[in-house]
Scaffold this motif. Structure first.
Motif, PDB file in Angstrom:
ATOM      1  N   ASN A 130       0.819  -1.719  -0.218  1.00 42.17           N
ATOM      2  CA  ASN A 130       0.008   0.288   0.086  1.00 42.17           C
ATOM      3  C   ASN A 130       1.091   1.088   0.029  1.00 42.17           C
ATOM      4  OD1 ASN A 130      -1.787   2.390   0.886  1.00 42.17           O
ATOM      5  ND2 ASN A 130      -2.212   1.567   2.463  1.00 42.17           N
ATOM      6  N   CYS A 146       0.678   4.432   2.423  1.00 45.89           N
ATOM      7  CA  CYS A 146       0.975   4.276   4.238  1.00 45.89           C
ATOM      8  C   CYS A 146       2.557   3.482   4.479  1.00 45.89           C
ATOM      9  CB  CYS A 146      -0.109   3.528   4.258  1.00 45.89           C
ATOM     10  SG  CYS A 146      -0.191   3.538   6.196  1.00 45.89           S
ATOM     11  N   ASP A 192       2.707   0.402   3.715  1.00 37.42           N
ATOM     12  CA  ASP A 192       2.625  -1.227   4.984  1.00 37.42           C
ATOM     13  C   ASP A 192       2.869  -1.981   3.184  1.00 37.42           C
ATOM     14  OD1 ASP A 192       0.885   0.088   6.627  1.00 37.42           O
ATOM     15  OD2 ASP A 192      -0.316   0.963   5.158  1.00 37.42           O
ATOM     16  N   CYS A 194       1.453   0.400   9.538  1.00 40.99           N
ATOM     17  CA  CYS A 194       0.549   0.480  10.265  1.00 40.99           C
ATOM     18  C   CYS A 194      -0.167  -0.462  11.259  1.00 40.99           C
ATOM     19  CB  CYS A 194      -0.027   1.022   9.657  1.00 40.99           C
ATOM     20  SG  CYS A 194      -1.226   1.087   8.599  1.00 40.99           S
ATOM     21  N   SER A 222      -3.300  -2.416   9.510  1.00 36.19           N
ATOM     22  CA  SER A 222      -2.401  -2.990   8.503  1.00 36.19           C
ATOM     23  C   SER A 222      -3.080  -4.682   8.702  1.00 36.19           C
ATOM     24  CB  SER A 222      -1.819  -2.625   7.226  1.00 36.19           C
ATOM     25  OG  SER A 222      -0.366  -2.355   7.924  1.00 36.19           O
ATOM     26  N   ARG A 241      -7.183   5.154   5.719  1.00 34.50           N
ATOM     27  CA  ARG A 241      -6.949   3.752   6.160  1.00 34.50           C
ATOM     28  C   ARG A 241      -8.081   2.898   5.658  1.00 34.50           C
ATOM     29  NH1 ARG A 241      -3.577   5.948  10.749  1.00 34.50           N
ATOM     30  NH2 ARG A 241      -2.196   3.904  10.063  1.00 34.50           N
ATOM     31  N   CYS A 255      -6.376   0.593   4.339  1.00 37.82           N
ATOM     32  CA  CYS A 255      -4.274   0.004   5.476  1.00 37.82           C
ATOM     33  C   CYS A 255      -5.236  -0.791   5.608  1.00 37.82           C
ATOM     34  CB  CYS A 255      -4.795   0.411   6.776  1.00 37.82           C
ATOM     35  SG  CYS A 255      -3.349   2.455   5.926  1.00 37.82           S
TER      36      CYS A 255
HETATM   37 ZN    ZN Z   1      -1.478   1.919   6.684  1.00 39.64          ZN
END
Ligand code: ZN
Length: 147
Positions: free
Chosen positions: A36, A39, A41, A64, A67, A122, A125
Motif C-alpha cells: 500500500n 501508507c 504497508d 501500520c 494493516s 486508512r 491499510c
Molecule cells: Zn497503513
C-alpha cells in the motif's frame, strides 16, 4: 466515544502489538505480496490449502497498526475454512470497510474493522491483506498494490 468504538480500538491495538500467525509458511501453497504505497504497508500473505480447505494462514511484513491488526484478524478468521467461504469473507469485509455492508455474520470478530470506515485514508491499510487474500485464492497475481 462510544464503548463499542473503544472496545474495537483496544482489539485493533492488541492485534497490532501482538499479531497472530505472524510468521512464514515454508510449504505454503499460495504466497502473495501486498503493498500500500499511500501508507507504506508491506505484507506477505501465506496460505496452505489442502484440497479446498485452508489448513494454515500466516503473514509477515511491516505496516501500520491497522494493516497489521487487519492481517492478524484475517489469518485467524480463515484458518480451517473452505476457500469459498474465505472468498465470501473478502467481499463482506471490503463492503464493511467501505461502508456498503453492516455485518459479517460468518466472523463477528471482524466487526472491529467496521470502525475503520470513519477514517477513509486508512481503509486501504485495512483492505490490503484482504485484497492479497483474494489474489492468493484466485492465483491471478503474486503482487498486489492498492493503487
Ligand atoms: Zn497503513
Amino acid at each position: 466515544m462510544s464503548d463499542l468504538t473503544e472496545l474495537y480500538q483496544q482489539m485493533i491495538l492488541d492485534h497490532s502489538k501482538s499479531p497472530r500467525n505472524f510468521r512464514s509458511i515454508q510449504d505454503a501453497t499460495s504466497q502473495v505480496e501486498g503493498y500500500n504505497p499511500l501508507c507504506g504497508d508491506k505484507l506477505t500473505l501465506y496460505l496452505k490449502l489442502d484440497g479446498e480447505t485452508i489448513v494454515d494462514a500466516a503473514f509477515e511484513g511491516s505496516g501500520c497498526a491497522i494493516s497489521t491488526a487487519s492481517a492478524s484478524l484475517l489469518t485467524q478468521s480463515i484458518k480451517g475454512k473452505p476457500a469459498s467461504e474465505a472468498s465470501d469473507l473478502v467481499n463482506k469485509v471490503i463492503d464493511l470497510l467501505t461502508g456498503k455492508g453492516e455485518e459479517v455474520e460468518a466472523a463477528p470478530k471482524l466487526m472491529v474493522l467496521s470502525g475503520v470506515k470513519q477514517f477513509p485514508s486508512r481503509v486501504k491499510c485495512a483492505a490490503l491483506c484482504w485484497h492479497s487474500l483474494e489474489q492468493a485464492l484466485t492465483g491471478e497475481s503474486r503482487r498486489v498494490s492498492t493503487e
